[in-house]
Design a protein around this motif. Structure first.
Motif, short mmCIF file in Angstrom:
data_model
loop_
_atom_site.label_atom_id
_atom_site.label_comp_id
_atom_site.label_asym_id
_atom_site.label_seq_id
_atom_site.Cartn_x
_atom_site.Cartn_y
_atom_site.Cartn_z
N PHE A 71 -37.90 -0.65 23.78
CA PHE A 71 -37.87 0.60 24.54
C PHE A 71 -37.96 0.34 26.04
CE2 PHE A 71 -38.75 2.81 20.52
CZ PHE A 71 -37.89 3.89 20.66
N ALA A 72 -38.67 -0.73 26.44
CA ALA A 72 -38.69 -1.08 27.85
C ALA A 72 -37.29 -1.44 28.33
CB ALA A 72 -39.65 -2.24 28.08
N GLN A 73 -36.55 -2.18 27.51
CA GLN A 73 -35.17 -2.53 27.87
C GLN A 73 -34.30 -1.29 27.99
OE1 GLN A 73 -33.96 -5.27 28.83
NE2 GLN A 73 -34.92 -7.04 27.87
N ALA A 74 -34.57 -0.29 27.12
CA ALA A 74 -33.79 0.95 27.16
C ALA A 74 -34.27 1.91 28.24
CB ALA A 74 -33.87 1.64 25.79
N GLY A 75 -35.44 1.63 28.82
CA GLY A 75 -35.96 2.50 29.88
C GLY A 75 -36.45 3.83 29.37
N LEU A 76 -37.02 3.85 28.15
CA LEU A 76 -37.47 5.10 27.54
C LEU A 76 -38.94 5.01 27.12
CD1 LEU A 76 -34.50 5.96 25.13
CD2 LEU A 76 -35.20 7.28 27.15
N PRO A 77 -39.68 6.12 27.25
CA PRO A 77 -41.02 6.13 26.67
C PRO A 77 -40.91 6.13 25.15
CG PRO A 77 -40.43 8.33 27.39
CD PRO A 77 -39.32 7.42 27.84
N TRP A 78 -41.94 5.64 24.47
CA TRP A 78 -41.79 5.52 23.02
C TRP A 78 -43.01 5.98 22.23
CZ3 TRP A 78 -44.13 1.58 19.77
CH2 TRP A 78 -44.94 0.67 20.46
N THR A 88 -46.81 14.14 24.25
CA THR A 88 -47.50 14.44 23.00
C THR A 88 -48.88 13.80 23.00
OG1 THR A 88 -47.38 14.17 20.58
CG2 THR A 88 -46.48 12.40 21.92
N TRP A 89 -49.72 14.24 22.09
CA TRP A 89 -51.08 13.69 21.99
C TRP A 89 -51.20 12.68 20.86
CZ3 TRP A 89 -53.72 14.24 17.38
CH2 TRP A 89 -53.17 15.13 16.46
N ILE A 90 -50.14 12.49 20.09
CA ILE A 90 -50.19 11.63 18.91
C ILE A 90 -49.02 10.68 18.93
CG2 ILE A 90 -48.94 13.30 17.48
CD1 ILE A 90 -50.65 12.40 15.10
N SER A 91 -49.25 9.45 18.51
CA SER A 91 -48.18 8.46 18.48
C SER A 91 -47.33 8.67 17.23
CB SER A 91 -48.78 7.06 18.47
OG SER A 91 -47.77 6.08 18.35
N GLY A 92 -46.04 8.39 17.37
CA GLY A 92 -45.13 8.50 16.24
C GLY A 92 -44.48 9.86 16.15
N ALA A 93 -43.97 10.17 14.97
CA ALA A 93 -43.30 11.46 14.77
C ALA A 93 -44.29 12.61 14.96
CB ALA A 93 -42.70 11.52 13.36
N ALA A 94 -43.75 13.76 15.30
CA ALA A 94 -44.60 14.93 15.53
C ALA A 94 -45.37 15.29 14.26
CB ALA A 94 -43.74 16.11 15.97
N LEU A 138 -35.38 11.63 25.46
CA LEU A 138 -36.57 11.56 26.31
C LEU A 138 -37.79 12.07 25.55
CD1 LEU A 138 -37.97 11.03 28.96
CD2 LEU A 138 -37.24 13.30 29.74
N GLY A 139 -37.62 13.15 24.79
CA GLY A 139 -38.74 13.71 24.04
C GLY A 139 -39.71 14.45 24.93
N GLU A 140 -40.78 14.94 24.32
CA GLU A 140 -41.79 15.69 25.04
C GLU A 140 -43.11 14.94 25.03
OE1 GLU A 140 -42.05 19.53 23.30
OE2 GLU A 140 -39.98 20.10 23.76
N LYS A 171 -35.51 10.06 17.65
CA LYS A 171 -35.82 8.80 18.33
C LYS A 171 -36.50 7.87 17.32
CE LYS A 171 -37.73 9.00 22.45
NZ LYS A 171 -38.79 9.09 23.51
N VAL A 172 -35.74 6.89 16.82
CA VAL A 172 -36.24 6.00 15.77
C VAL A 172 -35.98 4.55 16.18
CG1 VAL A 172 -36.18 5.39 13.32
CG2 VAL A 172 -35.74 7.75 14.03
N ALA A 173 -36.99 3.72 16.04
CA ALA A 173 -36.83 2.27 16.20
C ALA A 173 -36.78 1.66 14.81
CB ALA A 173 -37.97 1.68 17.00
#
Length: 433
Positions: free
Chosen positions: A101-108, A204-210, A200-202, A133-135
């Protein structure tokens, strides 16, 4: 002792250097052993299967170091080592997904991370169908080309393919799924599968899927006017029996308004809605947009289109297939061996629900399902006297049903009894510090 060192191309920590310099044996994945600070007399073993290379090695009388990629505790070897009775010291580097994700320049922090390895390609694909957004951690037979072939052209996504991260052959490639099926790939480590509209997403307070939905079995008016769908109480029972989960593929067949499929999508499952009526298909599309979920739409009769749809884990067959068509559809879908199938036994003229339900149960039993049926009736208790709703007959079947309660699992911790909490010395109403 046994030490596991994670490597990602950045300088080693002081603790990692000390462990390597004192090691009698260093075992690592090919490509991760070059340039390491080791004693001249240390034995070095390059192996693809590190756990197998460690078999028969006594780590109690010599220092042994395993060199792996990234964080060994994140989809890595640490779990296997602990299961084998080892208690290693772990010195991780940045996880592969973080580097991708760092290479893609996106938060994850809002990304769903799945592994397609070890036979989990289908579940990984379903996760990519349902989430923006899936790795995907890749492996032999489960790489960019296989992901792309499963997703294209129904699910519009873009790929960020990361090859040999932090290695001499590192390459980060942005491609569309159609292109990913034809290009040669060299050591792909991870593929980011993105819906560019929501990549980009929003915050959030929790890691992973909403988190899952705050409420379910939504009221009927949440799916527009026109009727044709299930009552909320019936839908709640259907959803409980379908058990939609992340990684599942659910078919919503002839539900009337798409409500079952939409609610399954809110739980994180991938969904295909199937209906023969054009107007109903348009209504389902409207409801899908209203709820902001991902549901694919297939127009046609499931009895003839089933072979062209993704393999289902759970199937719902709604009241739109009444009379003999219902058992025929159950038989068609059951032959595909989903884990769970739920159907409404809707009657045609000159038939009753019990007769239709019996045929559905027979069709399920023919394909190895454990079957049950129930008739549901709800009577609203409000100020206005209303006649009770007409009963709805639901048939369901499951494969590989878990048996509960005979012997406790040896891996489950026993129930612990905690001592009573100490009494509060403060008087009622008196503040405490």
């Amino acid at each position: 002792m046994l030490t596991v060192v994670g490597r990602n191309g950045s300088p080693l920590s002081e603790a990692a250097r000390t462990a390597l310099e004192s090691a009698a044996l260093v075992v690592g994945e090919p490509g991760h052993l070059a340039g390491l600070p080791m004693a001249p007399e240390a034995r070095v073993v390059a192996a693809e299967d590190l756990a197998e290379a460690l078999q028969g090695v006594d780590v109690t009388d010599q220092n042994v170091v395993l060199v792996v990629d990234g964080d060994p505790g994140y989809f890595g070897i640490l779990r296997m080592l602990l299961e084998q009775g080892h208690a290693p010291e772990v010195l991780p580097s940045a996880p592969m997904v973080a580097r991708a994700f760092a290479q893609a320049g996106l938060p994850w922090e809002d990304a769903l991370v799945v592994s397609a390895r070890d036979g989990h390609l289908r579940q990984a694909v379903n996760a990519c169908r349902a989430h923006p957004k899936v790795a995907v951690l890749t492996g032999p037979g489960a790489g960019p080309a296989e992901l792309a072939r499963a997703l294209f052209p129904v699910t519009p996504r873009s790929f960020v393919v990361c090859e040999d991260l932090d290695g001499p052959g590192e390459r980060v490639v942005y491609v569309r799924p159609a292109e990913a099926t034809t290009r040669p790939w060299s050591n792909p480590d991870v593929v980011l599968v993105l819906d560019n509209r929501h990549a980009l997403g929003e915050a959030t307070w929790i890691s992973g899927a909403a988190p899952g939905p705050a409420g379910w079995a939504l009221p009927s008016d949440a799916f527009g006017e026109g009727g044709g769908g299930l009552r909320p109480d019936v839908r709640a029972f259907v959803l409980a029996r379908l058990g939609p989960r992340v990684g599942d593929m659910v078919w919503d067949v002839e539900s009337g308004d798409g409500s079952v499929g939409i609610e399954c999508a809110r739980f994180g499952a991938a969904v295909v809605a199937v209906d023969r009526d054009y107007a109903t298909c348009e209504r389902i599309r409207t409801n899908v947009r209203l709820h902001g979920v991902k549901v694919a739409m297939a127009s046609g009769d499931v009895r003839s289109t089933a072979g062209h749809l993704p393999q289902p884990d759970a199937v719902f067959i709604g009241p739109g297939l009444a009379g003999p068509a219902g058992p025929d559809a159950v038989r068609t879908c059951a032959a595909l061996r989903p884990s769970r199938l739920v159907a409404v036994a809707a009657s045609a003229p000159a038939r009753d629900d019990a007769e239709t339900a019996a045929e559905m149960m027979d069709a399920l039993a023919e394909h190895g399902f454990t079957t049950e049926a129930v008739q549901l009736r709800a009577t609203p208790l409000d100020a206005r006297p209303e006649p009770p709703d007409a009963p709805v007959t639901i048939v369901w079947g499951e494969r590989d049903v878990q048996t509960w309660g005979r012997r406790p699992s040896q891996t489950i911790r026993p129930i612990e009894t905690i001592s009573a909490l100490p009494a509060d010395p403060a008087e009622p109403g008196e503040p405490t510090e």
